[in-house]
Scaffold this motif. Structure first.
Motif, short mmCIF file in Angstrom:
data_model
loop_
_atom_site.label_atom_id
_atom_site.label_comp_id
_atom_site.label_asym_id
_atom_site.label_seq_id
_atom_site.Cartn_x
_atom_site.Cartn_y
_atom_site.Cartn_z
N LYS A 36 0.82 -1.22 0.00
CA LYS A 36 0.00 0.00 0.00
C LYS A 36 0.86 1.27 0.00
N TYR A 37 1.99 1.23 0.71
CA TYR A 37 2.78 2.45 0.91
C TYR A 37 4.08 2.51 0.12
N PHE A 42 8.95 1.55 1.10
CA PHE A 42 8.43 1.41 2.48
C PHE A 42 9.33 0.48 3.29
N MET A 211 4.18 6.43 -2.31
CA MET A 211 4.47 7.02 -0.99
C MET A 211 3.92 8.44 -0.94
N ALA A 214 0.08 8.50 -0.75
CA ALA A 214 -0.46 8.19 0.58
C ALA A 214 -0.13 9.30 1.58
N THR A 218 2.06 9.97 6.58
CA THR A 218 1.30 8.74 6.84
C THR A 218 2.20 7.52 6.72
N VAL A 219 3.03 7.52 5.68
CA VAL A 219 3.93 6.39 5.43
C VAL A 219 4.96 6.27 6.55
#
Length: 459
Positions: A36-37, A42, A211, A214, A218-219
């Motif tokens: 997701k990130y 990440f 990244m 998002a 947040t990451v």
């Protein structure tokens, strides 16, 4: 009380400490948030935070355990300056161990149940909607969930009843070695599937665009949170294993070994999950849905899927069971050191309590599903209490106890951490300032941010 047992080998200590840290979050949370990130980007951010946030606290917990030769029950009493009250934290630490097991044994039971379901071929020939229905039916069946929770809890108590070397160390060594072999086999299988490279690209190729999308903040928070919570720090679950080892090796190297094993399991889990999902065009969803709905569909599509699925859920059961054994051992030893109970008495009383206290989690998913606390069901609320409260605040206690003059103190901590051969903990002024001011501020930020996220999510 009889003579305190020790680990028979360094390997036993490293594998059990890693087993305590390696849990279900490595498998169903880490791969998802990595994808997701920003994939590989990440992972780099996560490893950075694991090193600067998690490892110093692991070293602190190991040091308190080894210097005191006690569990959280009396370790602070032995090391704290006269007249101070650090030892009061033991009750909160033990509450953390109990709360963790109040929902963890239920999820461990789910893994065990799914291993047998897969082995029996219950998913063979089912359509995706039917696979989803199996999970919905299972998690609304109170008696089935109680049965599996009881089974994995009793198995954990039986391991602890055999003592440290024969039970906890011997069985964890076999289980963790098997876990690594199963993971390697599954990863190779997954990587040889058609379109596996698309999944690998999604998972590991750094995608800074994702990244940015998002939100960098947040990451960073997600990476900090994962690095922090993955190691099971702050509730004395690691310090007890420090209390069972000798002074031959410095503790920083041991902490790095545990962190590397924990991270390896998390990363290899993604190597199993993402290529398999992409190979069959199945969306890798989050959390329980990923493990109990998405993956059975993947195994249905795969040649020999029943075998691969059974191996996967055996690996998941071992990941959960290693944590259950480690935390049970901490709980049982606490009562023995605190009140001088025999092993049998501590097993019986704590075993009965652990099973009884596991029931609200099951009931919260069935008969009591209408009960909401701060907008969460019972299982999620128990998880919130441990992950967002007792782990960060407990880590803060261990950290301040080791670095401030009001606690055990920097010099004592450094001497203990660096006794023995191997990598030494840096003892310069910059490190002391970092651990005294910067790291506590980061921990408090994670703690506050956890509440802010909850309220922002509209409880």
């Amino acid at each position: 009380m009889e003579k305190r047992e020790k680990f028979s080998s360094r390997l036993g200590f490293v594998l059990i400490s890693a087993g305590c840290a390696i849990g279900l979050g490595n498998v169903w949370r880490f791969p998802y948030i990595t994808g997701k990130y920003g994939g590989g980007a990440f992972v780099l951010v996560y490893l950075f935070f694991l090193f600067i946030l998690g490892l110093p606290i692991v070293v602190a917990e190991f040091s308190v355990g080894r210097a005191s030769q006690r569990s959280i029950a009396t370790s602070f009493n032995k090391l704290e300056p006269k007249g101070t009250k650090w030892h009061c934290y033991r009750y909160f630490g033990m509450a953390g161990n109990y709360l963790l097991m109040m929902f963890y044994t239920t999820i461990g039971g789910w893994m065990l149940a799914y291993f047998f379901k897969m082995l029996k071929g219950e998913f063979t020939g089912l359509k995706p909607k039917e696979v989803e229905q199996v999970f919905a039916t299972f998690t609304s069946d109170r008696n089935a969930m109680i049965f599996w929770m009881l089974l994995i809890s009793i198995a954990g108590l039986c391991v602890c009843s055999l003592g440290l070397q024969k039970g906890v160390e011997g069985i964890t060594k076999i289980m963790m070695s098997t876990l690594f072999v199963i993971m390697a086999v599954l990863a190779v299988k997954s990587l040889t599937l058609p379109n596996a490279m698309d999944g690998l690209r999604f998972y590991l190729v750094p995608d800074f665009g994702k990244m940015k999308e998002a939100g960098i903040g947040t990451v960073i928070f997600a990476a900090m949170g994962q690095a922090f919570f993955t190691l099971s720090i702050g509730i004395g679950a690691l310090s007890i294993f420090g209390s069972y080892i000798g002074k031959e090796r410095a503790l920083t190297g041991e902490a790095i070994s545990v962190g590397l094993l924990d991270t390896t399991v998390a990363i290899v889990s993604g190597l199993i999950i993402f290529p398999a999902c992409f190979a069959f065009g199945i969306n890798p969803g989050e959390g329980p849905g990923l493990v109990f709905v998405t993956l059975p569909n993947v195994f249905n599509e795969m040649a020999g899927g029943r075998v691969w699925g059974s191996l996967f859920f055996l690996f998941m059961t071992f990941a959960a069971f290693s944590t259950i054994i480690a935390v049970f051992q901490n709980i049982i030893t606490f009562a023995r050191e605190m009140w001088g109970w025999s092993l049998q008495k501590s097993l019986l009383i704590n075993g009965a309590l652990l099973i009884l206290l596991g029931l609200p989690c099951v009931l919260g998913l069935t008969d009591w599903s209408g009960i909401q606390i701060l907008g969460k069901n019972i299982m999620d609320f128990e998880d919130f209490l441990v992950s967002n409260n007792l782990l960060p605040l407990g880590s803060l206690i261990y950290l301040l106890f080791c670095v401030t003059k009001y606690g055990w103190g920097w010099d004592h901590f450094l001497k203990e951490a660096n006794t023995g051969t191997g990598i030494k903990f840096p003892g310069g002024r910059p490190m002391k300032l970092y651990l005294t001011f910067v790291l506590p501020a980061v921990i408090l930020f994670i703690f506050v941010q956890g509440y802010m996220s909850m309220f922002a999510g509209g409880m």
